[in-house]
Design a protein around this motif. Structure first.
Motif, mmCIF file in Angstrom:
data_model
loop_
_atom_site.group_PDB
_atom_site.id
_atom_site.type_symbol
_atom_site.label_atom_id
_atom_site.label_comp_id
_atom_site.label_asym_id
_atom_site.label_seq_id
_atom_site.Cartn_x
_atom_site.Cartn_y
_atom_site.Cartn_z
ATOM 1 N N TYR A 1 2.668 21.063 -3.163
ATOM 2 C CA TYR A 1 2.942 19.924 -2.283
ATOM 3 C C TYR A 1 3.632 20.456 -1.034
ATOM 4 C CZ TYR A 1 4.819 15.367 -0.751
ATOM 5 O OH TYR A 1 5.127 14.246 -0.041
ATOM 6 N N LEU B 1 11.860 15.960 -9.116
ATOM 7 C CA LEU B 1 12.328 17.336 -8.949
ATOM 8 C C LEU B 1 13.854 17.413 -8.955
ATOM 9 C CD1 LEU B 1 9.855 18.532 -6.170
ATOM 10 C CD2 LEU B 1 9.724 18.946 -8.634
ATOM 11 N N THR C 1 -3.339 23.026 -6.346
ATOM 12 C CA THR C 1 -2.890 22.188 -7.460
ATOM 13 C C THR C 1 -3.653 22.482 -8.750
ATOM 14 O OG1 THR C 1 -4.350 20.459 -6.578
ATOM 15 C CG2 THR C 1 -2.022 20.307 -6.028
ATOM 16 N N HIS D 1 2.642 11.702 -10.645
ATOM 17 C CA HIS D 1 3.498 11.769 -9.450
ATOM 18 C C HIS D 1 2.826 12.562 -8.326
ATOM 19 C CE1 HIS D 1 7.277 9.794 -10.569
ATOM 20 N NE2 HIS D 1 6.999 10.166 -11.811
ATOM 21 N N LEU D 2 2.104 13.600 -8.689
ATOM 22 C CA LEU D 2 1.400 14.385 -7.670
ATOM 23 C C LEU D 2 0.350 13.519 -6.979
ATOM 24 C CD1 LEU D 2 1.208 17.320 -6.561
ATOM 25 C CD2 LEU D 2 -0.631 17.694 -8.212
ATOM 26 N N LYS E 1 1.870 11.022 -4.597
ATOM 27 C CA LYS E 1 2.731 11.631 -3.570
ATOM 28 C C LYS E 1 4.197 11.251 -3.764
ATOM 29 C CE LYS E 1 -0.741 12.444 -0.057
ATOM 30 N NZ LYS E 1 -1.081 12.421 1.381
ATOM 31 N N LEU F 1 6.042 13.254 -5.965
ATOM 32 C CA LEU F 1 6.530 14.434 -6.691
ATOM 33 C C LEU F 1 8.028 14.674 -6.479
ATOM 34 C CD1 LEU F 1 5.642 16.799 -8.523
ATOM 35 C CD2 LEU F 1 5.205 18.117 -6.457
ATOM 36 N N PHE G 1 12.639 20.424 -12.866
ATOM 37 C CA PHE G 1 12.531 18.960 -12.837
ATOM 38 C C PHE G 1 13.874 18.328 -13.178
ATOM 39 C CE2 PHE G 1 8.219 20.474 -13.867
ATOM 40 C CZ PHE G 1 7.488 19.813 -12.886
ATOM 41 N N TYR H 1 3.650 14.642 -14.558
ATOM 42 C CA TYR H 1 3.585 15.466 -13.351
ATOM 43 C C TYR H 1 2.368 15.098 -12.508
ATOM 44 C CZ TYR H 1 1.905 19.463 -10.667
ATOM 45 O OH TYR H 1 1.365 20.253 -9.671
ATOM 46 N N GLN H 2 1.195 15.008 -13.116
ATOM 47 C CA GLN H 2 -0.033 14.734 -12.361
ATOM 48 C C GLN H 2 -0.020 13.340 -11.746
ATOM 49 O OE1 GLN H 2 -3.051 16.145 -15.393
ATOM 50 N NE2 GLN H 2 -3.807 17.222 -13.607
#
Length: 323
Positions: free
Chosen positions: A202, A161, A218, A151-152, A155, A157, A139, A148-149
């Motif tokens: 992803y 990174l 996921t 951003h997941l 969409k 993510l 990251f 994290y969750q």
């Protein structure tokens, strides 16, 4: 039986991938008929994809047959005690024409519990990279599960990174539990535990040939994450010619960098097989009176019982791997 053993080459096992390209054929001379070959498995004992010997008197035999027959003479006493009739490493070349999915792998404990498998700690050596090609490792900020969750779910993510621009010779160590992906335009040599378990998080909203999105993992990935890893994934190493240049070591493998312009004598004192991946030029590997040429994109396994090895070349770069 050790007097029969010699430097062994295996037939490459080519894997077609949605993100694969043609560098394995055009740069590494792999016999690929498909236009999107993403991986060449050089040495594999993964279930369903066992390597088969390409050279010498064992031609046509599987790596499993060799292990059953030669046991510690092939892999070393301590390795045979630990791994039995399973070869502990999977050796690959990977061509990413487009971005791989963002992913991570489980560690040993989780892989054993869920999949009756080894975990998947790995390292990459960049053999070639197109202009502005990147890898994703880790990251770009301190991370926790809630961020994290979020951003997941949204969409977004990629925003959190770490993207590294890469060039030939860059190397990375990827622990189980670390998020990563190979970016478009990168050709790598990969050294990893014998495991084919990947948790895909992803996939850039891609669809397959039938128009369906590829499966994501996921939920499985959540328990596999280690959000507290230090940023120690870039491998810094020397490139002194005709010397052993240490790159990385972990419980699963040790890797050295060898740039060869003459004849080197290698004494294998590690009670382990030795693997030589040729990432540039070509060299001749001799052990037990048998010589084997290895060119860029080829791999040779020297059995553990052959403790005196000669490497000869006017110009070659080899990755030397043992356990």
């Amino acid at each position: 039986m050790a007097n029969k053993l010699y430097p062994i080459k295996f037939e490459p096992i080519l894997k077609t991938k949605i993100w694969g390209g043609n560098k394995l054929k055009n740069m590494l001379n792999k016999n690929a008929s498909s236009p999107n070959v993403g991986e060449s498995w050089e040495i594999s004992d993964v279930a369903g994809s066992p390597s088969v010997v390409e050279n010498g008197i064992f031609k046509g035999q599987s790596i499993k047959t060799l292990l059953h027959t030669y046991q510690a003479e092939l892999v070393g006493e301590k390795n045979y005690q630990q791994f039995g009739n399973t070869f502990p490493l999977l050796i690959k070349f990977i061509d990413a024409k487009s971005d791989l999915s963002i992913q991570l792998h489980p560690n040993d404990a989780l892989a054993a519990k869920r999949h009756n498998s080894f975990g998947k700690t790995e390292m990459w050596y960049v053999m070639q990279a197109d202009k502005d090609a990147k890898l994703i490792v880790g990251f770009n900020q301190p991370m926790d599960i809630n961020t994290y969750q979020e951003h997941l779910k949204n969409k977004t993510l990629p925003e959190i990174l770490n993207f590294d621009f890469v060039k030939t010779g860059d190397a990375y160590f990827i622990d189980g539990g670390r998020i990563h992906a190979i970016g478009a335009g990168v050709l790598v040599a990969e050294i990893q535990q014998t495991s084919d378990i990947t948790y895909r998080i992803y996939d850039w909203d891609r669809v397959d040939d039938t128009g369906n999105p590829r499966e994501l993992h996921t939920d499985l990935a959540l328990e596999a994450f280690n959000f507290n890893m230090p940023e120690d994934f870039r491998i810094n190493y020397n490139k002194e010619p005709n010397k052993t240049n240490f790159m990385a070591s972990c419980p699963y493998f040790t890797t050295n960098y060898l740039r060869i312009t003459e004849t080197l004598l290698r004494a294998n004192t590690y009670d382990s097989f030795m693997i030589y991946m040729c990432v540039e030029g070509h060299a001749t590997i001799t052990a037990n009176g048998v010589s084997q040429l290895v060119a860029m994109g080829e791999t040779v396994l020297v059995p553990a019982s052959l403790t005196e090895i000669t490497l000869a070349s006017s110009h070659a770069t080899l990755l030397e791997i043992y356990v």
